[in-house]
Design a protein around this motif. Structure first.
Motif, PDB file in Angstrom:
ATOM      1  N   ASN A 181      57.244  47.928  71.548  1.00 31.69           N
ATOM      2  CA  ASN A 181      58.479  47.385  72.108  1.00 31.69           C
ATOM      3  C   ASN A 181      58.674  47.858  73.551  1.00 31.69           C
ATOM      4  N   LYS A 182      58.480  49.144  73.777  1.00 35.73           N
ATOM      5  CA  LYS A 182      58.631  49.707  75.127  1.00 35.73           C
ATOM      6  C   LYS A 182      57.560  49.153  76.066  1.00 35.73           C
ATOM      7  N   LEU A 183      56.332  49.044  75.587  1.00 41.07           N
ATOM      8  CA  LEU A 183      55.262  48.459  76.407  1.00 41.07           C
ATOM      9  C   LEU A 183      55.570  47.001  76.745  1.00 41.07           C
ATOM     10  N   GLY A 184      56.193  46.305  75.811  1.00 42.98           N
ATOM     11  CA  GLY A 184      56.594  44.918  76.062  1.00 42.98           C
ATOM     12  C   GLY A 184      57.668  44.828  77.122  1.00 42.98           C
ATOM     13  N   HIS A 185      58.681  45.679  77.026  1.00 44.83           N
ATOM     14  CA  HIS A 185      59.759  45.689  78.018  1.00 44.83           C
ATOM     15  C   HIS A 185      59.237  46.054  79.404  1.00 44.83           C
ATOM     16  N   ALA A 186      58.209  46.882  79.448  1.00 45.97           N
ATOM     17  CA  ALA A 186      57.642  47.310  80.726  1.00 45.97           C
ATOM     18  C   ALA A 186      56.643  46.294  81.286  1.00 45.97           C
ATOM     19  N   GLY A 187      56.331  45.251  80.514  1.00 43.75           N
ATOM     20  CA  GLY A 187      55.458  44.195  81.007  1.00 43.75           C
ATOM     21  C   GLY A 187      53.972  44.411  80.793  1.00 43.75           C
ATOM     22  N   PHE A 188      53.612  45.368  79.944  1.00 41.68           N
ATOM     23  CA  PHE A 188      52.198  45.626  79.682  1.00 41.68           C
ATOM     24  C   PHE A 188      51.678  44.842  78.476  1.00 41.68           C
ATOM     25  N   VAL A 189      52.565  44.532  77.535  1.00 42.43           N
ATOM     26  CA  VAL A 189      52.192  43.865  76.289  1.00 42.43           C
ATOM     27  C   VAL A 189      53.091  42.653  76.093  1.00 42.43           C
ATOM     28  N   THR A 190      52.496  41.601  75.560  1.00 43.76           N
ATOM     29  CA  THR A 190      53.253  40.412  75.179  1.00 43.76           C
ATOM     30  C   THR A 190      53.314  40.376  73.664  1.00 43.76           C
ATOM     31  N   THR A 191      54.494  40.100  73.143  1.00 44.11           N
ATOM     32  CA  THR A 191      54.652  39.951  71.696  1.00 44.11           C
ATOM     33  C   THR A 191      54.978  38.490  71.406  1.00 44.11           C
ATOM     34  N   VAL A 192      54.314  37.961  70.408  1.00 42.82           N
ATOM     35  CA  VAL A 192      54.519  36.574  70.000  1.00 42.82           C
ATOM     36  C   VAL A 192      55.050  36.599  68.577  1.00 42.82           C
ATOM     37  N   ILE A 250      50.426  40.623  68.963  1.00 47.17           N
ATOM     38  CA  ILE A 250      50.552  41.290  70.259  1.00 47.17           C
ATOM     39  C   ILE A 250      49.241  41.173  71.024  1.00 47.17           C
ATOM     40  N   ARG A 251      49.362  41.233  72.361  1.00 47.75           N
ATOM     41  CA  ARG A 251      48.195  41.221  73.245  1.00 47.75           C
ATOM     42  C   ARG A 251      48.629  41.787  74.585  1.00 47.75           C
ATOM     43  N   LEU A 252      47.662  42.063  75.422  1.00 46.02           N
ATOM     44  CA  LEU A 252      47.988  42.521  76.769  1.00 46.02           C
ATOM     45  C   LEU A 252      48.718  41.404  77.506  1.00 46.02           C
ATOM     46  N   ALA A 253      49.691  41.776  78.293  1.00 50.09           N
ATOM     47  CA  ALA A 253      50.427  40.797  79.096  1.00 50.09           C
ATOM     48  C   ALA A 253      49.730  40.553  80.431  1.00 50.09           C
TER      49      ALA A 253
END
Length: 151
Positions: free
Chosen positions: A47-58, A65-68
């Motif tokens: 979740n934190k990695l997603g908010h920081a723009g490193f991971v995309t969650t679908v 999940i995957r790298l953003a």
């Protein structure tokens, strides 16, 4: 300096996600099984990695999940800055009696900046490129025990 397990798990997740073919999704469950870590903790990390723009969650049935971004654009220092409270000491809790004359805090700040500057020299791709051993580990653990990573 010691990073928290939060950053440790984040780096582990990013390394695994970086080995996947571009655009391929995986699940948080797969990452937690791979490393043998708490799913609840990994959910917070992702979740934190997603908010920081490193991971995309679908979301959804075919989600994951995957790298953003590409591994070449993910600086290790940026990951730490996004996840860690980088204040080494809190001079106000409890209030330090030498605060008006203390010269330690700027030294610790300089050390922190040097630590982060070193991490900024590296990107996620540096952890992945020409690393056949890593690929082999991930392939061999598809049905095996979790990976034991020791410092």
């Amino acid at each position: 300096m010691q990073l928290t397990s939060f950053s440790d798990f984040a780096f582990r997740a990013l390394i695994y996600l970086g080995t996947l073919p571009e655009g391929e999704l995986t699940s948080i469950s797969k990452v937690t099984e791979l490393y043998g870590v708490s799913r609840n903790h990994m959910v917070k990390v992702i979740n934190k990695l997603g908010h920081a723009g490193f991971v995309t969650t679908v979301r959804g049935k075919n989600g994951g999940i995957r790298l953003a971004r590409s591994p070449e654009t993910i600086r290790l220092g940026a990951v730490v800055r996004a996840l860690e409270p980088m204040q080494l000491v809190d001079c106000r809790s409890p209030m330090c009696s030498i605060l008006p004359a203390c010269r330690l805090k700027p030294v610790l700040q300089e050390a922190t900046e040097a630590f982060l500057a070193t991490l900024d020299h590296y990107v996620l791709a540096d952890m992945l490129s020409d690393n056949a051993a890593l690929q082999k580990l991930f392939k061999s653990t598809a049905t095996a025990e979790p990976i034991e990573i020791t410092p």
